[in-house]
Write an enzyme that holds these catalytic residues in place. Structure first.
Site, PDB file in Angstrom:
ATOM      1  N   GLU A 158      32.802  16.127  19.551  1.00 33.93           N
ATOM      2  CA  GLU A 158      33.552  17.322  18.871  1.00 33.93           C
ATOM      3  C   GLU A 158      35.101  17.280  19.312  1.00 33.93           C
ATOM      4  O   GLU A 158      35.914  16.825  20.515  1.00 33.93           O
ATOM      5  CB  GLU A 158      33.015  18.581  19.654  1.00 33.93           C
ATOM      6  CG  GLU A 158      33.917  19.860  19.093  1.00 33.93           C
ATOM      7  CD  GLU A 158      32.739  21.144  19.531  1.00 33.93           C
ATOM      8  OE1 GLU A 158      34.129  22.189  19.059  1.00 33.93           O
ATOM      9  OE2 GLU A 158      32.353  21.503  19.663  1.00 33.93           O
ATOM     10  N   ARG A 215      31.697  34.012  33.501  1.00 37.45           N
ATOM     11  CA  ARG A 215      32.097  35.563  33.311  1.00 37.45           C
ATOM     12  C   ARG A 215      32.420  35.534  32.092  1.00 37.45           C
ATOM     13  O   ARG A 215      32.318  36.542  31.783  1.00 37.45           O
ATOM     14  CB  ARG A 215      33.972  34.755  33.179  1.00 37.45           C
ATOM     15  CG  ARG A 215      34.128  33.719  31.880  1.00 37.45           C
ATOM     16  CD  ARG A 215      35.774  33.147  32.338  1.00 37.45           C
ATOM     17  NE  ARG A 215      36.210  32.407  32.667  1.00 37.45           N
ATOM     18  CZ  ARG A 215      36.833  31.197  33.220  1.00 37.45           C
ATOM     19  NH1 ARG A 215      37.903  31.488  31.756  1.00 37.45           N
ATOM     20  NH2 ARG A 215      37.140  30.929  34.189  1.00 37.45           N
ATOM     21  N   HIS A 254      28.554  29.051  25.167  1.00 34.50           N
ATOM     22  CA  HIS A 254      29.425  27.759  26.917  1.00 34.50           C
ATOM     23  C   HIS A 254      28.752  28.834  28.446  1.00 34.50           C
ATOM     24  O   HIS A 254      29.142  29.758  28.621  1.00 34.50           O
ATOM     25  CB  HIS A 254      30.419  27.524  27.106  1.00 34.50           C
ATOM     26  CG  HIS A 254      31.228  27.356  27.736  1.00 34.50           C
ATOM     27  ND1 HIS A 254      32.470  26.826  28.549  1.00 34.50           N
ATOM     28  CD2 HIS A 254      30.825  26.716  28.833  1.00 34.50           C
ATOM     29  CE1 HIS A 254      33.231  25.975  29.044  1.00 34.50           C
ATOM     30  NE2 HIS A 254      31.481  25.431  29.640  1.00 34.50           N
ATOM     31  N   HIS A 290      31.614  35.691  23.639  1.00 29.76           N
ATOM     32  CA  HIS A 290      33.055  36.082  23.558  1.00 29.76           C
ATOM     33  C   HIS A 290      32.085  38.066  23.434  1.00 29.76           C
ATOM     34  O   HIS A 290      33.146  39.138  23.582  1.00 29.76           O
ATOM     35  CB  HIS A 290      34.602  36.391  22.791  1.00 29.76           C
ATOM     36  CG  HIS A 290      34.868  35.382  23.361  1.00 29.76           C
ATOM     37  ND1 HIS A 290      35.025  35.156  24.899  1.00 29.76           N
ATOM     38  CD2 HIS A 290      35.143  34.227  23.403  1.00 29.76           C
ATOM     39  CE1 HIS A 290      35.645  33.814  25.124  1.00 29.76           C
ATOM     40  NE2 HIS A 290      36.051  33.316  24.487  1.00 29.76           N
ATOM     41  N   ARG A 323      29.186  29.153  31.821  1.00 26.61           N
ATOM     42  CA  ARG A 323      30.490  28.529  32.668  1.00 26.61           C
ATOM     43  C   ARG A 323      29.983  28.967  33.953  1.00 26.61           C
ATOM     44  O   ARG A 323      28.828  29.523  34.564  1.00 26.61           O
ATOM     45  CB  ARG A 323      31.649  29.385  32.411  1.00 26.61           C
ATOM     46  CG  ARG A 323      32.379  28.704  31.444  1.00 26.61           C
ATOM     47  CD  ARG A 323      33.511  29.931  31.484  1.00 26.61           C
ATOM     48  NE  ARG A 323      34.736  28.829  30.475  1.00 26.61           N
ATOM     49  CZ  ARG A 323      35.656  28.277  31.163  1.00 26.61           C
ATOM     50  NH1 ARG A 323      35.449  27.810  31.749  1.00 26.61           N
ATOM     51  NH2 ARG A 323      36.500  28.243  29.456  1.00 26.61           N
ATOM     52  N   ASN A 333      30.704  30.526  18.117  1.00 24.82           N
ATOM     53  CA  ASN A 333      30.486  30.450  19.106  1.00 24.82           C
ATOM     54  C   ASN A 333      29.786  32.087  19.516  1.00 24.82           C
ATOM     55  O   ASN A 333      31.086  33.148  19.385  1.00 24.82           O
ATOM     56  CB  ASN A 333      31.079  30.019  20.244  1.00 24.82           C
ATOM     57  CG  ASN A 333      31.435  30.095  21.502  1.00 24.82           C
ATOM     58  OD1 ASN A 333      30.824  31.025  22.340  1.00 24.82           O
ATOM     59  ND2 ASN A 333      31.701  28.313  22.297  1.00 24.82           N
ATOM     60  N   HIS A 347      38.173  24.626  18.290  1.00 23.67           N
ATOM     61  CA  HIS A 347      38.997  24.608  19.037  1.00 23.67           C
ATOM     62  C   HIS A 347      40.092  26.277  18.420  1.00 23.67           C
ATOM     63  O   HIS A 347      40.658  25.422  18.267  1.00 23.67           O
ATOM     64  CB  HIS A 347      39.182  24.464  20.255  1.00 23.67           C
ATOM     65  CG  HIS A 347      39.840  25.139  21.930  1.00 23.67           C
ATOM     66  ND1 HIS A 347      38.587  26.088  22.481  1.00 23.67           N
ATOM     67  CD2 HIS A 347      40.905  25.672  21.995  1.00 23.67           C
ATOM     68  CE1 HIS A 347      39.984  26.824  23.402  1.00 23.67           C
ATOM     69  NE2 HIS A 347      40.714  26.551  22.810  1.00 23.67           N
ATOM     70  N   GLU A 398      26.937  24.648  25.507  1.00 22.66           N
ATOM     71  CA  GLU A 398      28.458  23.821  26.330  1.00 22.66           C
ATOM     72  C   GLU A 398      28.237  23.900  27.317  1.00 22.66           C
ATOM     73  O   GLU A 398      27.456  24.684  28.349  1.00 22.66           O
ATOM     74  CB  GLU A 398      30.159  24.623  25.549  1.00 22.66           C
ATOM     75  CG  GLU A 398      29.324  24.311  24.329  1.00 22.66           C
ATOM     76  CD  GLU A 398      30.929  24.518  23.984  1.00 22.66           C
ATOM     77  OE1 GLU A 398      31.889  24.959  23.030  1.00 22.66           O
ATOM     78  OE2 GLU A 398      31.374  25.807  24.425  1.00 22.66           O
ATOM     79  N   THR A 412      38.599  26.749  27.264  1.00 21.65           N
ATOM     80  CA  THR A 412      38.732  25.290  27.608  1.00 21.65           C
ATOM     81  C   THR A 412      40.722  24.674  27.107  1.00 21.65           C
ATOM     82  O   THR A 412      41.212  25.172  26.339  1.00 21.65           O
ATOM     83  CB  THR A 412      37.783  24.591  26.741  1.00 21.65           C
ATOM     84  OG1 THR A 412      36.771  24.639  27.383  1.00 21.65           O
ATOM     85  CG2 THR A 412      38.074  23.331  26.545  1.00 21.65           C
TER      86      THR A 412
END
Length: 250
Positions: A154, A52, A46, A13, A48, A10, A194, A73, A104
């Site tokens: 998942e 963000r 993801h 970030h 959002r 992922n 996660h 996602e 999440t």
């Protein structure tokens, strides 16, 4: 236990760091390309609702510039559905989303949201997009996912990773293990993710019914110190070791 476990990286970030200052750098698409070269089996991002971190343009660039599967996602909203149908990623993972959360916080309530989610699973599936549901390790949620026709779930590993005592961690691990075995038995493909890091990944990776792990925040943070290739390489080795697979990763 010799089947290779897939690693989805992922890159959200990387975008978080970029957006902290504005501008174009660091570029999530470049991180995705580096992750692919380092041995990632897929890229997760993801988008959002508040944008963000990952942006709409990031999703387009990722779709165009990587050769491994893109896992999109998203929340189950009409806006995100339209973007997914236009972007056509390999897979979509439907996740819960709250504006005020930092990350999440738990699994999607598939059982409670069955009627709402049914249309999203159907439309994405009809478009040839593989649908995954991000859920808690619960028989009720697994049964609901199966009834919706989603081929993949998942399992949320956050409570396991955040456990403060060995007893709590073992309890969460047992709960996940039971859910993984049950989900596999009813015909679902099982992924997990996660909060996973070098210290927590091996017991999860050792579960033979899990086909894929999605890991992001830890790898991007570790890459600040050792580089993305080294961070992914170590994670790959730990996953392979948990499966009893010899690896040539450095």
């Amino acid at each position: 236990m010799s089947s290779k476990l897939r690693l989805g990286v992922n890159i959200d970030h990387v975008a978080t760091v970029r957006n902290a200052r504005g501008g174009a750098a660091p570029d999530p698409a470049r991180a995705a390309a580096l992750a692919q070269a380092a041995g990632a089996d897929g890229i997760t991002a993801h988008l959002r609702e508040d944008r963000r971190h990952i942006s709409d343009d990031d999703m387009k660039k990722l779709r165009e510039h990587i050769d491994i599967p893109l896992n999109f996602e998203m929340a189950a909203t009409d806006e995100m559905l339209a973007i997914a149908l236009e972007t056509k990623p390999h897979a979509v993972c439907l996740v819960p989303e709250k504006r005020e959360e930092r990350t999440t916080e738990g699994g999607l309530d598939v059982a409670g949201g069955h009627n709402h989610l049914k249309r999203f699973v159907a439309e994405l599936g009809d478009a040839g997009i593989r649908v995954s549901l991000f859920i808690e390790a619960s028989k009720e949620q697994l049964d609901a996912a199966k009834s919706l026709g989603a081929p993949v779930v998942e399992i949320h590993t956050g409570a396991y990773c955040d456990a403060q005592t060995e007893d709590d961690r073992n309890r969460e691990l047992q709960r996940i293990g039971k859910a993984v075995a049950y989900g596999s038995a009813i015909g679902l493909e099982i992924h997990a993710g996660h909060g996973l890091n070098y210290d927590t990944v091996k017991p999860i990776a050792a579960m033979p019914a899990i086909a894929e792990l999605n890991i992001g925040h830890f790898l991007i943070g570790e890459a600040i110190f050792v580089g993305l290739e080294a961070a992914i390489g170590k994670m790959r080795r730990l996953m392979d070791d948990a499966r009893g697979i010899e690896t040539g990763a450095k």
